[in-house]
Design a protein around this motif. Sequence first.
Motif, PDB file in Angstrom:
ATOM      1  N   ARG A 127      38.611  34.218  46.100  1.00 55.93           N
ATOM      2  CA  ARG A 127      39.127  32.851  46.077  1.00 55.93           C
ATOM      3  C   ARG A 127      40.393  32.754  45.239  1.00 55.93           C
ATOM      4  O   ARG A 127      41.369  32.090  45.626  1.00 55.93           O
ATOM      5  CB  ARG A 127      38.064  31.902  45.547  1.00 55.93           C
ATOM      6  CG  ARG A 127      38.494  30.432  45.570  1.00 55.93           C
ATOM      7  CD  ARG A 127      37.413  29.521  45.012  1.00 55.93           C
ATOM      8  NE  ARG A 127      36.191  29.614  45.792  1.00 55.93           N
ATOM      9  CZ  ARG A 127      35.084  30.192  45.370  1.00 55.93           C
ATOM     10  NH1 ARG A 127      35.045  30.740  44.147  1.00 55.93           N
ATOM     11  NH2 ARG A 127      34.030  30.244  46.123  1.00 55.93           N
ATOM     12  N   ALA A 128      40.400  33.433  44.101  1.00 50.98           N
ATOM     13  CA  ALA A 128      41.585  33.401  43.236  1.00 50.98           C
ATOM     14  C   ALA A 128      42.791  34.024  43.931  1.00 50.98           C
ATOM     15  O   ALA A 128      43.910  33.499  43.856  1.00 50.98           O
ATOM     16  CB  ALA A 128      41.287  34.124  41.921  1.00 50.98           C
ATOM     17  N   GLU A 129      42.572  35.157  44.623  1.00 51.02           N
ATOM     18  CA  GLU A 129      43.673  35.808  45.336  1.00 51.02           C
ATOM     19  C   GLU A 129      44.177  34.931  46.482  1.00 51.02           C
ATOM     20  O   GLU A 129      45.381  34.834  46.719  1.00 51.02           O
ATOM     21  CB  GLU A 129      43.213  37.156  45.878  1.00 51.02           C
ATOM     22  CG  GLU A 129      42.907  38.189  44.800  1.00 51.02           C
ATOM     23  CD  GLU A 129      44.133  38.511  43.974  1.00 51.02           C
ATOM     24  OE1 GLU A 129      45.220  38.672  44.542  1.00 51.02           O
ATOM     25  OE2 GLU A 129      43.992  38.603  42.740  1.00 51.02           O
ATOM     26  N   ARG A 130      43.252  34.297  47.195  1.00 49.14           N
ATOM     27  CA  ARG A 130      43.662  33.442  48.310  1.00 49.14           C
ATOM     28  C   ARG A 130      44.467  32.241  47.818  1.00 49.14           C
ATOM     29  O   ARG A 130      45.505  31.881  48.401  1.00 49.14           O
ATOM     30  CB  ARG A 130      42.422  32.966  49.080  1.00 49.14           C
ATOM     31  CG  ARG A 130      42.740  31.995  50.212  1.00 49.14           C
ATOM     32  CD  ARG A 130      41.481  31.567  50.943  1.00 49.14           C
ATOM     33  NE  ARG A 130      40.505  30.953  50.069  1.00 49.14           N
ATOM     34  CZ  ARG A 130      40.576  29.684  49.652  1.00 49.14           C
ATOM     35  NH1 ARG A 130      41.598  28.910  50.001  1.00 49.14           N
ATOM     36  NH2 ARG A 130      39.643  29.191  48.868  1.00 49.14           N
ATOM     37  N   ARG A 131      44.008  31.618  46.754  1.00 51.08           N
ATOM     38  CA  ARG A 131      44.731  30.460  46.237  1.00 51.08           C
ATOM     39  C   ARG A 131      46.109  30.847  45.721  1.00 51.08           C
ATOM     40  O   ARG A 131      47.080  30.090  45.869  1.00 51.08           O
ATOM     41  CB  ARG A 131      43.910  29.794  45.132  1.00 51.08           C
ATOM     42  CG  ARG A 131      42.664  29.089  45.675  1.00 51.08           C
ATOM     43  CD  ARG A 131      41.829  28.496  44.560  1.00 51.08           C
ATOM     44  NE  ARG A 131      40.696  27.741  45.092  1.00 51.08           N
ATOM     45  CZ  ARG A 131      39.750  27.199  44.339  1.00 51.08           C
ATOM     46  NH1 ARG A 131      39.797  27.331  42.998  1.00 51.08           N
ATOM     47  NH2 ARG A 131      38.756  26.530  44.892  1.00 51.08           N
ATOM     48  N   TRP A 132      46.195  32.025  45.125  1.00 54.16           N
ATOM     49  CA  TRP A 132      47.513  32.495  44.685  1.00 54.16           C
ATOM     50  C   TRP A 132      48.435  32.660  45.879  1.00 54.16           C
ATOM     51  O   TRP A 132      49.594  32.233  45.864  1.00 54.16           O
ATOM     52  CB  TRP A 132      47.364  33.822  43.954  1.00 54.16           C
ATOM     53  CG  TRP A 132      48.672  34.412  43.519  1.00 54.16           C
ATOM     54  CD1 TRP A 132      49.302  34.212  42.333  1.00 54.16           C
ATOM     55  CD2 TRP A 132      49.500  35.299  44.286  1.00 54.16           C
ATOM     56  NE1 TRP A 132      50.477  34.910  42.298  1.00 54.16           N
ATOM     57  CE2 TRP A 132      50.639  35.579  43.480  1.00 54.16           C
ATOM     58  CE3 TRP A 132      49.409  35.863  45.536  1.00 54.16           C
ATOM     59  CZ2 TRP A 132      51.663  36.418  43.916  1.00 54.16           C
ATOM     60  CZ3 TRP A 132      50.429  36.690  45.970  1.00 54.16           C
ATOM     61  CH2 TRP A 132      51.540  36.965  45.167  1.00 54.16           C
ATOM     62  N   ALA A 133      47.926  33.294  46.938  1.00 52.01           N
ATOM     63  CA  ALA A 133      48.748  33.516  48.132  1.00 52.01           C
ATOM     64  C   ALA A 133      49.146  32.195  48.783  1.00 52.01           C
ATOM     65  O   ALA A 133      50.288  32.025  49.228  1.00 52.01           O
ATOM     66  CB  ALA A 133      47.988  34.394  49.123  1.00 52.01           C
TER      67      ALA A 133
END
Length: 302
Positions: A142-148
């Motif tokens: 989730r953290a990686e997706r939100r960053w992207a």
Amino acid sequence: PYGERRSDNVDCYYLFSDGLADDAAACLQWVQQQAEAGTPLRPVHTVGFFPRNGSTAGERFLSQLAAATGGTFQIYNADLSPSAAAAAMLRKTKESSKPAAASPEAAVDAAEPAAAGVPKVWDDALGAFVAVDLQNEDASTRAERRWAEQKLKQRRLDNRRLGRIEPLNTVLEALRKQHQQERVLAAMNQHQQKLLQLKAAHTAACAAMTRANEAAVRQAQREHAVAVQQVQEENKRRVSAAHQAHAAAVQQWKQQYQEALAAWEQAVAEAQAVAAAAAAAAEAQAQGRAPQQAADAETTAA
């Protein structure tokens, strides 16, 4: 907001803008949903103010919004007089007679790569966007997706502001490089720092354990020395007691031996005395019997 019935006399809207909306995809998606639900939409006539060096992402959004609502789109021409510009705007407005529903192609062209209400992510292996279940994704994903998503949105805004159109592969490659710098390398550096901290903590723990073991060994050696001394003293005490008991036993045996020897000597002396007395008596008896025999012999001879 657009779509609310503020006045029955309003039959259309005019939008003068550079087209750089905060979220063009959400706007077009909302228009499409309203059209699919059968909600009457007032035409939105858009007028774009763009740089002279060509079309921009804002031009695409304004044209799609106008097409989706049945309005018209035109680009402001600074070379025209105000009256000529107004006449051209009215002419294009009259040419549009009825609203048209928003097409899925128009929404996809300016929207995030996702179907209506279905979140999608880019799959390198497939080379396409695939649906993703956001309810079951873990915290790191989730953290990686939100960053992207944040970086992609920022890049889209920059592209609109600069009037720049980038192919999807270019955007993805740029995001990969940015992800490598900001996320992967940062995570690796953080991991390296954590590893160094763990190594330092491990070294300190080993040193503390070594010191504790050395102290325990010294304490055990002291306790062993004390115990050995106590055992030695106890052994000495027992040996001394054994010597004393042996000496006492020897002394008692000597005393008993002397007493037994004295008793034996006394018994021997008494026996010798008795024997001597008996011998004397026998001798005396023998001497007394000889005269009587002589007398008897004389009597017989007579």
